[in-house]
Enzyme design. Structure first.
Site, PDB file in Angstrom:
ATOM      1  N   HIS A 187      76.791   9.432  32.203  1.00 59.39           N
ATOM      2  CA  HIS A 187      77.102  10.707  31.535  1.00 59.39           C
ATOM      3  C   HIS A 187      78.585  10.892  31.245  1.00 59.39           C
ATOM      4  CE1 HIS A 187      78.058  11.603  35.670  1.00 59.39           C
ATOM      5  NE2 HIS A 187      78.697  12.677  35.258  1.00 59.39           N
ATOM      6  N   ARG A 188      79.430  10.058  31.853  1.00 58.35           N
ATOM      7  CA  ARG A 188      80.862  10.190  31.552  1.00 58.35           C
ATOM      8  C   ARG A 188      81.280   9.317  30.373  1.00 58.35           C
ATOM      9  NH1 ARG A 188      83.142   9.601  37.597  1.00 58.35           N
ATOM     10  NH2 ARG A 188      82.903  11.769  38.279  1.00 58.35           N
ATOM     11  N   TYR A 208      76.808  -9.857  27.264  1.00 60.42           N
ATOM     12  CA  TYR A 208      76.351  -8.470  27.100  1.00 60.42           C
ATOM     13  C   TYR A 208      74.992  -8.443  26.385  1.00 60.42           C
ATOM     14  CZ  TYR A 208      76.559  -3.531  25.763  1.00 60.42           C
ATOM     15  OH  TYR A 208      76.288  -2.199  25.592  1.00 60.42           O
ATOM     16  N   ASN A 234      77.600  -0.499  15.909  1.00 59.30           N
ATOM     17  CA  ASN A 234      78.918  -0.199  16.502  1.00 59.30           C
ATOM     18  C   ASN A 234      79.188   1.314  16.482  1.00 59.30           C
ATOM     19  OD1 ASN A 234      78.958  -3.000  16.110  1.00 59.30           O
ATOM     20  ND2 ASN A 234      81.182  -3.022  15.931  1.00 59.30           N
ATOM     21  N   TRP A 237      93.378  -7.476  14.307  1.00 63.20           N
ATOM     22  CA  TRP A 237      92.870  -8.735  14.851  1.00 63.20           C
ATOM     23  C   TRP A 237      91.986  -9.454  13.837  1.00 63.20           C
ATOM     24  CZ3 TRP A 237      90.651  -6.886  20.232  1.00 63.20           C
ATOM     25  CH2 TRP A 237      91.697  -6.334  20.971  1.00 63.20           C
ATOM     26  N   ASP A 260      87.282 -13.286  15.285  1.00 63.03           N
ATOM     27  CA  ASP A 260      86.586 -12.463  14.294  1.00 63.03           C
ATOM     28  C   ASP A 260      85.247 -11.948  14.824  1.00 63.03           C
ATOM     29  OD1 ASP A 260      88.171 -12.224  12.065  1.00 63.03           O
ATOM     30  OD2 ASP A 260      87.340 -13.987  11.046  1.00 63.03           O
TER      31      ASP A 260
END
Ligand code: GDP
Length: 318
Positions: A13-14, A139, A168, A205, A272
């Site tokens: 929740h944060r 991930y 994203n 980047w 990239d």
């Protein structure tokens, strides 16, 4: 929209997603009790602790927005933590939720679960059809485990456990760490500092050529609320804006939003990542939901959030 829940446990929740969802619940469904647990109070990687917490609090739904997250560099630097913490949290929480009879579980993943070279726009069925993008493989693997575990529970035991895969994200409550953040908060911070310092050039980047799709976090919160209100949600569904933009175009848009007038350079020594990541959102649209905040407006809101955090001294940067 009616929600048949009295108590919803929101993990994370944060974080940017969890806090946006809690804000929305408080605004639209003030009668629903929202349960949260700070990290110091509950370690979501420990199944027995999660079970004890659920026993004590008895939520009837869980929205799982807790994750160890980060941008391209953070993902590539800490693959051990990105895989192990995210897998452990998913298994512990989903398993405990089933054992304690939680009626509904919505698991949050990411569109990086799809193959690096997936045909564009990416449809849900492209999952596990070819190799993942290397910079966020850890991930992605963890998020695939979470979504599959929900799918298997639903199939094997008939419970309403399902997942959402947002593209994203950016917006209110983002993480503005200079190296570990995602591209939009990273650029907002650097372009703002360049404007203040009067820097004549700024570098972004990579080559600036990769294309990304972005979604404002308040739109995602609205999508999550929609998903837990429908009767037969897809096992997992993309949540996106259906439009993408190159990183260089994005940088120009951020510069305009912030008022930075210097020159933008690229830095091909930085990664990239995947060349393109645009989701097909027809499945989500078919459930009756579309986003409302377009990128130009969202960037203004995000920059306001950054400035507020800066002046209050509570900018997230970790
Ligand atoms: P990704 O979508 O998983 O690759 O995550 P990111 O949001 O971290 O990066 C998206 C793209 O933006 C990549 O091609 C990065 O190289 C590029 N990029 C350009 N400048 C930055 C920056 O300052 N921070 C981050 N995180 N990415 C940047």
């Amino acid at each position: 929209m009616e929600l048949p829940y009295q108590k919803i446990f929101v993990t994370g929740h944060r974080g940017m997603v969890g806090s946006a969802f809690c804000r929305l619940l408080a605004r639209k469904h003030p009668h629903i009790q929202v349960i949260t647990a700070p990290r110091e109070q509950l370690d979501l990687t420990r199944e027995s602790d999660v079970r004890a917490f659920l026993e004590a609090n008895r939520p009837d739904a869980i929205v799982f927005a807790a994750s160890r997250v980060g941008g391209i560099i953070a993902n590539a630097t800490y693959p051990v933590e990105f895989l192990s913490e995210n897998v452990q949290m998913a298994i512990a929480t989903i398993t405990a939720a089933y054992e304690l009879g939680v009626k509904r579980f919505l698991y949050l993943g990411s569109t990086c679960i799809y193959p690096r070279m997936a045909p564009q726009p990416i449809r849900e069925e492209y999952l596990l059809t070819s190799p993942l993008e290397e910079t966020n493989e850890a991930y992605a693997l963890a998020k695939i485990v979470g979504l599959k575990l929900c799918q298997y529970y639903r199939k094997q035991y008939g419970v309403l456990f399902h997942s959402a895969m947002p593209t994203n994200l950016y917006g209110t409550g983002d993480n503005y760490h200079p190296n570990h953040s995602h591209v939009i908060p990273g650029l907002i911070r650097r372009f703002h500092e360049a404007k203040i310092n009067g820097a004549e050039t700024i570098s972004i980047w990579g080559t600036g050529k990769p294309r990304r799709e972005f979604l404002y976090v308040d739109d995602l919160a609205d999508a999550l609320l929609h998903l837990i209100s429908i009767h037969n949600p897809p096992d997992w569904v993309n949540v996106g804006s259906s439009t993408d933009i190159s990183i260089l175009e994005l940088a120009n848009l951020v510069a305009r939003t912030i008022g930075y007038q210097g020159q933008i350079l690229t830095d091909p020594s930085k990664p990239d990542g995947t060349p393109r990541k645009l989701t097909d959102t027809s499945l989500m649209q078919a459930t009756g939901w579309t986003p409302t905040i377009e990128l130009g407006e969202g960037l203004k809101l995000a920059y306001e959030d950054f400035l507020t955090g800066l002046s209050n001294g509570n900018l997230r940067s970790q």
